[in-house]
Design a protein around this motif. Sequence first.
Motif, mmCIF file in Angstrom:
data_model
loop_
_atom_site.group_PDB
_atom_site.id
_atom_site.type_symbol
_atom_site.label_atom_id
_atom_site.label_comp_id
_atom_site.label_asym_id
_atom_site.label_seq_id
_atom_site.Cartn_x
_atom_site.Cartn_y
_atom_site.Cartn_z
ATOM 1 N N MET A 247 0.840 -1.198 0.000
ATOM 2 C CA MET A 247 0.000 0.000 0.000
ATOM 3 C C MET A 247 0.874 1.247 0.000
ATOM 4 N N MET A 248 0.360 2.288 -0.599
ATOM 5 C CA MET A 248 1.087 3.549 -0.698
ATOM 6 C C MET A 248 1.082 4.270 0.641
ATOM 7 N N ASP A 249 2.238 4.775 1.035
ATOM 8 C CA ASP A 249 2.381 5.572 2.248
ATOM 9 C C ASP A 249 2.335 7.039 1.845
ATOM 10 N N PHE A 250 1.422 7.804 2.436
ATOM 11 C CA PHE A 250 1.213 9.189 2.003
ATOM 12 C C PHE A 250 2.002 10.211 2.803
ATOM 13 N N LYS B 218 8.238 6.376 -10.343
ATOM 14 C CA LYS B 218 7.755 4.995 -10.320
ATOM 15 C C LYS B 218 6.787 4.749 -9.168
ATOM 16 N N SER B 219 5.990 5.767 -8.873
ATOM 17 C CA SER B 219 4.947 5.647 -7.838
ATOM 18 C C SER B 219 3.971 6.798 -7.992
ATOM 19 N N GLY B 220 2.799 6.621 -7.427
ATOM 20 C CA GLY B 220 1.797 7.672 -7.463
ATOM 21 C C GLY B 220 0.397 7.106 -7.510
ATOM 22 N N ALA B 221 -0.582 7.988 -7.524
ATOM 23 C CA ALA B 221 -1.980 7.571 -7.582
ATOM 24 C C ALA B 221 -2.825 8.656 -8.223
ATOM 25 N N ILE C 202 1.926 2.868 -10.265
ATOM 26 C CA ILE C 202 0.938 3.947 -10.134
ATOM 27 C C ILE C 202 -0.458 3.348 -9.984
ATOM 28 N N ASN C 203 -1.149 3.751 -8.930
ATOM 29 C CA ASN C 203 -2.510 3.287 -8.690
ATOM 30 C C ASN C 203 -3.499 4.242 -9.350
ATOM 31 N N VAL D 12 -9.328 7.431 -0.463
ATOM 32 C CA VAL D 12 -8.030 7.064 0.107
ATOM 33 C C VAL D 12 -7.726 5.595 -0.154
ATOM 34 N N LYS D 13 -8.737 4.741 -0.014
ATOM 35 C CA LYS D 13 -8.530 3.307 -0.264
ATOM 36 C C LYS D 13 -8.120 3.040 -1.711
ATOM 37 N N VAL D 14 -8.758 3.745 -2.640
ATOM 38 C CA VAL D 14 -8.399 3.577 -4.051
ATOM 39 C C VAL D 14 -6.980 4.082 -4.285
ATOM 40 N N ALA D 15 -6.635 5.212 -3.688
ATOM 41 C CA ALA D 15 -5.283 5.758 -3.833
ATOM 42 C C ALA D 15 -4.240 4.795 -3.270
ATOM 43 N N GLU D 16 -4.583 4.089 -2.221
ATOM 44 C CA GLU D 16 -3.669 3.114 -1.633
ATOM 45 C C GLU D 16 -3.456 1.901 -2.534
#
Length: 271
Positions: free
Chosen positions: A1-4, A132-135, A177-178, A219-223
Motif C-alpha cells: 500500500m502507498m504511504d502518504f 515509479k509511484s503515485g496515484a 501507479i494506482n 483514500v482506499k483507491v489511492a492506496e
Amino acid sequence: MMDFKNKTVIVTGASAGVGAAVARNFAKLGANIVLVARGAEALDKITKDLASITDVYSHTLDVANSEACRELVDIVVEKFGSVDVLVNNAGYHQRGDVSSNNTRDLAAMVDVNLRAPIELSSLVLPHMLENKSGAIVNVGSLAGRTPLQGAATYSATKAGLRAFTYALADEVKECGINVGLVSPGPIDTGFIMDNMDTVEDIVFSQPLSTAEQVADAIVKVAEGKRTEIILPASSGFLTTISYLFPTLRRKIRPSLYEKGRKAKLRIAQGK
C-alpha cells in the motif's frame, strides 16, 4: 500500500463537501496538500483549517482552463518537488433534459467532468512515472455506470471518465501507479442538497452517502486496494443490471422514481 507521509496530494474541487473531506483525510496521513477550487473565500477557510496539521498550498482556478492547469502542476512541482497523488473531484452538473439545456452548459459539463481530469492526469503522469509511484483517483458517479435520463450529458461525462480510468489503470499497472475511481450515488453535500428541486427524483431512490464515506473510499483507491469503489455497494449491483438489461431498466424506472420522490420529500421535511 502507498504511504502518504510527506507525499504531495492535489485535490480539485477542494473548498467544500467531498473535496474538503478528502483533503482532511490526506492531511491526517501526513501528506502535503494542494487545494484547488474556483471560490477563493471557501478555499481560504479549509486552508486555514489544515495549516496546523500539514503543509498546505491553495490555488484558485477553473479546471476547465487548460493553461491554468499546466501552470498549477508546474508550481506544485517547483514548490514540493513532485506530484504524488491527484484526486479529480471537481464536477459540474446543469440538470435537465438535453433539449432544455444551454449548449454552453452542456459543453462546460464535458470540460469540467471529463476533459479536465484527462488533462490533469496527463500533466502529472510524467512526474509519477519518473518516481515509479503515485496515484490518480477520479470521482465518478452511479450516473456513469448506467444511463440517467434528465442528466444525459452528466451521465455521459461520468461514463467516459470511468472508461478513461480503467484504460489508464491498464496503461500504468506495471509502473507503480494506482489509478481508480469512486462511483457514489447521492451524497449529502451542497452539490445536490442545495438544489434538491432540480434533482431527478430517481436519484434519491438510492441511499445517501456522506462526504466522509466518499473521502474514505478515495483514500482506499489511492492506496491501491481497489480500482473502483461504488457507494453504496448495493447500488452497484442495481446499476450493473440496469446497464446490461435496458428493457428491465425501463420497466423498473417508474418504481424507482416513486421511491425517490418519497425519499426526497422526507429529506426536504427534515425526517
